[in-house]
Structures are given as structure tokens and as C-alpha cells.
Design a protein around this motif. Structure first.
Motif, PDB file in Angstrom:
ATOM      1  N   LEU A 151       0.829  -1.207   0.000  1.00 59.91           N
ATOM      2  CA  LEU A 151       0.000   0.000   0.000  1.00 59.91           C
ATOM      3  C   LEU A 151       0.864   1.258   0.000  1.00 59.91           C
ATOM      4  CD1 LEU A 151      -3.071   0.778   0.218  1.00 59.91           C
ATOM      5  CD2 LEU A 151      -2.631   1.177   2.648  1.00 59.91           C
ATOM      6  N   GLU A 152       0.570   2.173  -0.907  1.00 59.90           N
ATOM      7  CA  GLU A 152       1.260   3.464  -0.967  1.00 59.90           C
ATOM      8  C   GLU A 152       0.210   4.570  -0.803  1.00 59.90           C
ATOM      9  OE1 GLU A 152       3.564   3.949  -4.482  1.00 59.90           O
ATOM     10  OE2 GLU A 152       4.412   1.926  -4.387  1.00 59.90           O
ATOM     11  N   ARG A 153       0.398   5.394   0.211  1.00 59.37           N
ATOM     12  CA  ARG A 153      -0.543   6.485   0.451  1.00 59.37           C
ATOM     13  C   ARG A 153      -0.154   7.706  -0.378  1.00 59.37           C
ATOM     14  NH1 ARG A 153      -3.968   6.000   4.873  1.00 59.37           N
ATOM     15  NH2 ARG A 153      -3.718   4.024   6.017  1.00 59.37           N
ATOM     16  N   ILE A 154      -1.128   8.214  -1.124  1.00 61.36           N
ATOM     17  CA  ILE A 154      -0.903   9.394  -1.967  1.00 61.36           C
ATOM     18  C   ILE A 154      -1.755  10.532  -1.410  1.00 61.36           C
ATOM     19  CG2 ILE A 154      -0.965  10.321  -4.301  1.00 61.36           C
ATOM     20  CD1 ILE A 154       0.853   7.902  -4.003  1.00 61.36           C
ATOM     21  N   THR A 155      -1.090  11.546  -0.858  1.00 67.66           N
ATOM     22  CA  THR A 155      -1.820  12.703  -0.347  1.00 67.66           C
ATOM     23  C   THR A 155      -2.283  13.555  -1.512  1.00 67.66           C
ATOM     24  OG1 THR A 155      -0.554  12.718   1.702  1.00 67.66           O
ATOM     25  CG2 THR A 155      -1.684  14.761   1.095  1.00 67.66           C
ATOM     26  N   CYS A 156      -3.563  13.862  -1.514  1.00 67.41           N
ATOM     27  CA  CYS A 156      -4.167  14.502  -2.684  1.00 67.41           C
ATOM     28  C   CYS A 156      -4.988  15.700  -2.249  1.00 67.41           C
ATOM     29  CB  CYS A 156      -5.048  13.466  -3.404  1.00 67.41           C
ATOM     30  SG  CYS A 156      -5.992  14.148  -4.761  1.00 67.41           S
ATOM     31  N   ASP A 157      -4.524  16.885  -2.624  1.00 69.61           N
ATOM     32  CA  ASP A 157      -5.337  18.070  -2.386  1.00 69.61           C
ATOM     33  C   ASP A 157      -5.874  18.630  -3.698  1.00 69.61           C
ATOM     34  OD1 ASP A 157      -3.032  19.003  -3.449  1.00 69.61           O
ATOM     35  OD2 ASP A 157      -2.526  20.362  -1.806  1.00 69.61           O
ATOM     36  N   ALA A 158      -5.663  17.897  -4.784  1.00 69.83           N
ATOM     37  CA  ALA A 158      -6.172  18.323  -6.092  1.00 69.83           C
ATOM     38  C   ALA A 158      -7.649  17.978  -6.204  1.00 69.83           C
ATOM     39  CB  ALA A 158      -5.394  17.631  -7.209  1.00 69.83           C
ATOM     40  N   ARG A 159      -8.399  18.873  -6.855  1.00 68.41           N
ATOM     41  CA  ARG A 159      -9.826  18.624  -7.005  1.00 68.41           C
ATOM     42  C   ARG A 159     -10.247  18.583  -8.472  1.00 68.41           C
ATOM     43  NH1 ARG A 159      -9.257  22.785  -3.320  1.00 68.41           N
ATOM     44  NH2 ARG A 159      -9.496  22.172  -1.145  1.00 68.41           N
ATOM     45  N   ASP A 160      -9.452  19.155  -9.351  1.00 64.43           N
ATOM     46  CA  ASP A 160      -9.856  19.211 -10.744  1.00 64.43           C
ATOM     47  C   ASP A 160      -9.269  18.036 -11.523  1.00 64.43           C
ATOM     48  OD1 ASP A 160      -7.293  20.380 -12.443  1.00 64.43           O
ATOM     49  OD2 ASP A 160      -7.318  21.024 -10.336  1.00 64.43           O
ATOM     50  N   GLU A 169      -0.465  10.111 -12.933  1.00 62.73           N
ATOM     51  CA  GLU A 169       0.637   9.778 -13.844  1.00 62.73           C
ATOM     52  C   GLU A 169       1.961   9.738 -13.091  1.00 62.73           C
ATOM     53  OE1 GLU A 169       0.248  12.759 -16.839  1.00 62.73           O
ATOM     54  OE2 GLU A 169      -1.051  11.529 -18.120  1.00 62.73           O
ATOM     55  N   THR A 170       2.144  10.688 -12.176  1.00 65.88           N
ATOM     56  CA  THR A 170       3.376  10.712 -11.388  1.00 65.88           C
ATOM     57  C   THR A 170       3.450   9.520 -10.445  1.00 65.88           C
ATOM     58  OG1 THR A 170       3.423  13.131 -11.478  1.00 65.88           O
ATOM     59  CG2 THR A 170       4.740  12.073  -9.766  1.00 65.88           C
ATOM     60  N   ALA A 171       2.323   9.192  -9.808  1.00 64.93           N
ATOM     61  CA  ALA A 171       2.298   8.092  -8.844  1.00 64.93           C
ATOM     62  C   ALA A 171       2.505   6.750  -9.529  1.00 64.93           C
ATOM     63  CB  ALA A 171       0.976   8.097  -8.077  1.00 64.93           C
ATOM     64  N   PRO A 177      -0.513  -0.056 -11.101  1.00 66.73           N
ATOM     65  CA  PRO A 177      -0.715  -0.687  -9.795  1.00 66.73           C
ATOM     66  C   PRO A 177      -1.732  -1.818  -9.887  1.00 66.73           C
ATOM     67  CG  PRO A 177      -1.946   1.362  -9.919  1.00 66.73           C
ATOM     68  CD  PRO A 177      -1.172   1.260 -11.202  1.00 66.73           C
ATOM     69  N   ALA A 178      -1.779  -2.637  -8.854  1.00 68.84           N
ATOM     70  CA  ALA A 178      -2.775  -3.718  -8.813  1.00 68.84           C
ATOM     71  C   ALA A 178      -4.162  -3.163  -8.574  1.00 68.84           C
ATOM     72  CB  ALA A 178      -2.410  -4.712  -7.717  1.00 68.84           C
ATOM     73  N   GLY A 179      -4.239  -2.004  -7.936  1.00 68.45           N
ATOM     74  CA  GLY A 179      -5.532  -1.389  -7.677  1.00 68.45           C
ATOM     75  C   GLY A 179      -5.381  -0.026  -7.055  1.00 68.45           C
ATOM     76  N   GLY A 216      -4.548   6.822 -18.329  1.00 70.75           N
ATOM     77  CA  GLY A 216      -4.322   5.492 -18.888  1.00 70.75           C
ATOM     78  C   GLY A 216      -4.157   4.409 -17.839  1.00 70.75           C
ATOM     79  N   VAL A 217      -4.747   4.613 -16.651  1.00 66.96           N
ATOM     80  CA  VAL A 217      -4.628   3.632 -15.572  1.00 66.96           C
ATOM     81  C   VAL A 217      -5.867   2.739 -15.604  1.00 66.96           C
ATOM     82  CG1 VAL A 217      -4.412   3.269 -13.095  1.00 66.96           C
ATOM     83  CG2 VAL A 217      -3.321   5.254 -14.172  1.00 66.96           C
TER      84      VAL A 217
END
Length: 450
Positions: A151-160, A169-171, A177-179, A216-217
Motif C-alpha cells: 500500500l502506498e498512500r498518496i496525499t491529494c489536495d487536487a480537485r480538478d 501519472e506521477t504516482a 498498480p494492482a488497484g 491510462g490507468v
């Protein structure tokens, strides 16, 4: 021959006798015209279906009602009454039986959502790399890392959409990823006005589905909610429940990037987190509630006959509202609802819509409702998604009943939708209901229909 066959399939004219020579034979052989057997999914209503839907009765009752339906002359003799007396009541008996049979048939079409315990096989820790998207000030599902080592936690403050796409794309960085597990629809994420309120969870989830496609994920997206679903209960949070409505559509439009929905308590324990990992690993259920370490799967079941379950049996037997507010009252459905109330005793109507007196066909609508029995009709322009307009409306027009029919129809494929689309649709229906409820708190309403 393979080349000639491809020419033929592409539409070229082939001189087959020249190609095949003597091997072609004298008579061509017809090929099958369709490769699959057609099977209809939806059942058709037959006489047998209707008969089986009739109300359950004893043999004696069945014989009686059979004579009523057939208008049998033996019925008077059976009952021991004169023909004249029977003729006076037979039309009413026939109509009563017709209503019983129709109701029994319709009851067979009714279904409801239930929750069934699901036993998932024990599994080893979930393999592969999983991305968990969370808000900047939140650390949801603490401890899930023990059950999903990748598990990799991605902090996300983006809304658009564009920012989410860049983040994904960066992550991903070229390795799918598997999911993907999203906690972005949980209450408290985001404060942008266009997506605040009951539509926020839907808008965030919609934007994430779009961004996965843009990036493309194709990994399955699982969305975590806190709607409060569970056996024998309605959801506690309608806004979170709306995410489930969106998710079921996303599953149909984008099965390549959709995994499922998981509803959790506010503070899931280790048993709950282990169950979440099992759900993600097995993927045999895509709409689940996890509570107390147990997994419940969503099921569609035949509903009990109308009037036998606790909710539907609480019918309204009092008088109809004397003065009724109908939002969306100048539309086709609003007029029909107004007619229904007028036929049951409502005398005065307040019809609202965004166009108000400029609504097309308003003169015909007023004449129609007056003919139905309405003694007074006020037509008012009001956008029920605007609280101040609703407040002004209720200040000027005191009513004792409300029928909230207003809504905005704005249909697009998910990839073409915007948060503004969601805001318009949810604003008219959901926010309208909220404002009408809040602003009439303490009123003696005889009906509040949404």
C-alpha cells in the motif's frame, strides 16, 4: 485461399469458380446466419403468470371470486339473495377484485435492496502495489498497511481533473498498480464551492474516474464511503449514499477501471481492515458493507407485498392538504401530482418553477387544474436550489403540504460530465429537499412528499 477469403470479407468481387476450379463443386453451401442462440432475459407476463400472482385465497373464496369475475348467474343463488340485490353490488365487487388482482401482480414486480453476510476465504496478505488516495489533513484506514504490504498512500489536495490526472501519472510512473483505493469521497475532503455539500462525494469520485482514464490507468478503483448502510437500516448519510448511485453507473460505463464500493464505520478495527483486504483480494463482491469484521454483500430481493412491511403500511389516512406547494409544478409531472392532490381534496395550489409565469403552456395548465377542482392557483418563479429564494417563497405563501417534484435532467456520459453538471442536478433535487425541510421545521404539514 485465405487471401481470397479476406478479399471477399472486405467486399471484393471474387470469381470463385476460377479460384476453386473443380474443387468448388457445383452447389454452394449456405453458412449459418447467426452464431449465437438468443435468450430473452426479461420474463413476459402470461395468463399463468397473472394467475399465480392472484391474492392467496381458500378454495371457497376462489370459487366465489371466480363467479364474481365471470358475472355468473349462479352467484345470486349461491349467496341466497335476489338478482336485483346482486346487480346493485356486483359492479363494486368486480372492481374490488380487479384491484386485488392488479395489486397482486404489481407486488410481484417489487424488489428491494438487502444485505447478506458473505463468507470470504481466508487469504494471505494482498499482493501487488496499491495506491490509497487520501486528503491532505486525513489519515484514513490507519493500519491497513499491515494487511496490504504494497500500500502506498498518496496525499491529494487536487480537485480538478487535470491535477488528478497529473498526480496519478506521477504516482504510477509507468508501472500499473494492482488497484486504487480512494478515500476522497469521505466527508471533509475539499471545500470548493461548486462541489461542496451533498454533491461533493459524487463530484470527487466522478473526477477520479475521469482522471484514471486520462492517465491510462486501468487498475480497478475501489471507493470507500461512510454512508451507514447495513442489514435492516437505511443509510445515515444520503450524500455518501449518492456515491453508491454513481458507482453503479461507473461500473457499467467503465468496467476496465472500476473495482467496487466499500462502506465502513467511522473507526474501523483490525478485523474490519482485514475484511477490506479480503474483499479487494477476491473481488467476488463489488458492493459491500464491512462492520464488526463481517462482510455484507448488497442483494436485490423480491419485496414483501405492499402494505405488509413496516414502512409502506404507514399510510397517510388524514385529509389532503388544503393549500399545497408543488415545486416543479408547471412541468408535466408536477401538474399530474397537483391533479392527484386536487382529486383528494386539496383546494389551493402554489406551483413553482424556475420560469414561473413564463412557463410554456401555463394557461392550459391552469384551466386543467381548475377543471379538476382547484379553487385557487398561484404560480411563482423560484429556484429551489437557492435557499434565499425558497425562504422568500415560504414567507409569502404559507402552505400545509409540500410536494417536491422539481428536478434538472442533465444526462451525459461520465467522461463528458463536469462538477457543474453534478451541482445543477443535485442542487435542484437534493438541496431543494434540504431547504424545504429546514425552512418548514415546526410547521404543521399534513404531507411532505419528495
Amino acid at each position: 485461399l485465405r487471401a481470397m477469403a479476406r478479399f471477399h470479407v472486405d467486399g471484393a468481387d471474387i470469381d470463385w469458380p476460377a479460384v476453386l476450379g473443380d474443387a468448388g463443386g457445383d452447389e454452394p453451401v449456405d453458412l449459418p446466419t447467426y452464431a449465437f442462440r438468443r435468450t430473452d432475459f426479461w420474463p413476459t407476463v402470461t395468463a399463468r403468470t397473472v394467475e399465480s400472482a392472484r391474492p392467496s385465497v381458500s378454495d371457497g373464496d376462489a370459487s366465489f371470486w371466480s363467479m364474481v369475475e365471470e358475472g355468473s348467474h349462479d352467484l345470486a343463488a349461491t349467496l341466497g339473495v335476489p338478482e336485483e340485490a346482486l346487480e346493485a353490488v356486483l359492479p363494486a365487487l368486480t372492481e374490488l377484485r380487479r384491484e386485488q388482482v392488479t395489486r397482486a401482480e404489481v407486488d410481484g414486480w417489487r424488489y428491494g435492496v438487502g444485505w447478506e453476510p458473505v463468507a470470504l476465504p481466508a487469504s494471505t496478505p494482498l499482493d501487488g502495489r496499491w495506491l490509497l488516495l487520501q486528503g491532505p489533513d486525513a489519515f484514513p484506514l490507519a493500519g491497513l498497511d499491515r494487511f496490504i504490504p504494497g500500500l502506498e498512500r498518496i496525499t491529494c489536495d487536487a480537485r480538478d481533473r487535470k491535477s488528478l490526472t497529473d498526480l496519478l501519472e506521477t504516482a504510477v510512473d509507468g508501472t500499473a498498480p494492482a488497484g486504487v483505493l480512494s478515500c476522497l469521497s469521505l466527508p471533509g475532503f475539499g471545500d470548493e464551492p461548486v462541489v461542496s455539500g451533498p454533491d461533493a462525494g459524487v463530484a470527487h469520485t466522478m473526477t477520479l474516474v475521469q482522471a484514471l482514464g486520462d492517465a491510462g490507468v486501468a487498475a480497478p478503483l475501489w471507493v470507500v464511503t461512510r454512508a451507514g448502510f447495513g442489514p435492516g437500516r437505511a443509510p445515515d448519510d444520503p450524500a455518501q449514499a449518492a456515491v453508491w448511485g454513481f458507482g453503479r453507473v461507473a461500473a457499467l460505463e467503465h468496467p476496465d477501471r472500476w473495482g467496487g464500493l466499500v462502506d465502513l464505520t467511522t473507526t474501523p478495527n483490525d478485523a474490519d481492515l482485514a475484511s477490506v483486504a479480503s474483499v479487494l483480494a477476491h473481488r467476488s463482491e463489488d458492493q459491500v458493507v464491512v462492520s464488526g469484521g463481517q462482510v455484507f454483500g448488497r442483494r436485490l430481493r423480491p419485496a414483501p407485498p405492499y402494505g405488509t412491511d413496516p414502512v409502506s403500511s404507514q399510510s397517510h389516512d388524514g385529509p389532503a392538504p388544503r393549500r399545497l406547494l408543488v415545486t416543479g409544478g408547471t412541468g408535466v409531472l408536477g401538474v399530474r401530482v397537483a391533479e392527484w392532490f386536487v382529486a383528494r381534496g386539496t383546494e389551493e395550489l402554489v406551483l413553482t418553477s424556475r420560469s414561473g409565469a413564463d412557463a410554456p403552456g401555463l394557461a392550459e395548465t391552469v384551466l386543467r387544474l381548475r377543471a379538476a377542482g382547484a379553487q385557487r392557483i398561484d404560480v411563482v418563479a423560484c429556484d429551489v436550489a437557492d435557499r434565499s429564494q425558497v425562504a422568500a417563497l415560504l414567507d409569502a405563501h404559507r402552505v400545509d403540504g409540500i410536494a417536491h417534484v422539481a428536478g434538472v435532467l442533465d444526462m451525459e456520459a461520465i467522461d463528458a460530465m463536469t462538477p457543474a453538471h453534478v451541482g445543477r442536478v443535485v442542487g435542484a433535487k437534493a438541496w431543494g429537499a434540504v431547504y424545504l425541510d429546514e425552512l418548514t421545521c415546526g410547521w404543521d404539514l399534513s404531507a411532505f412528499v419528495v
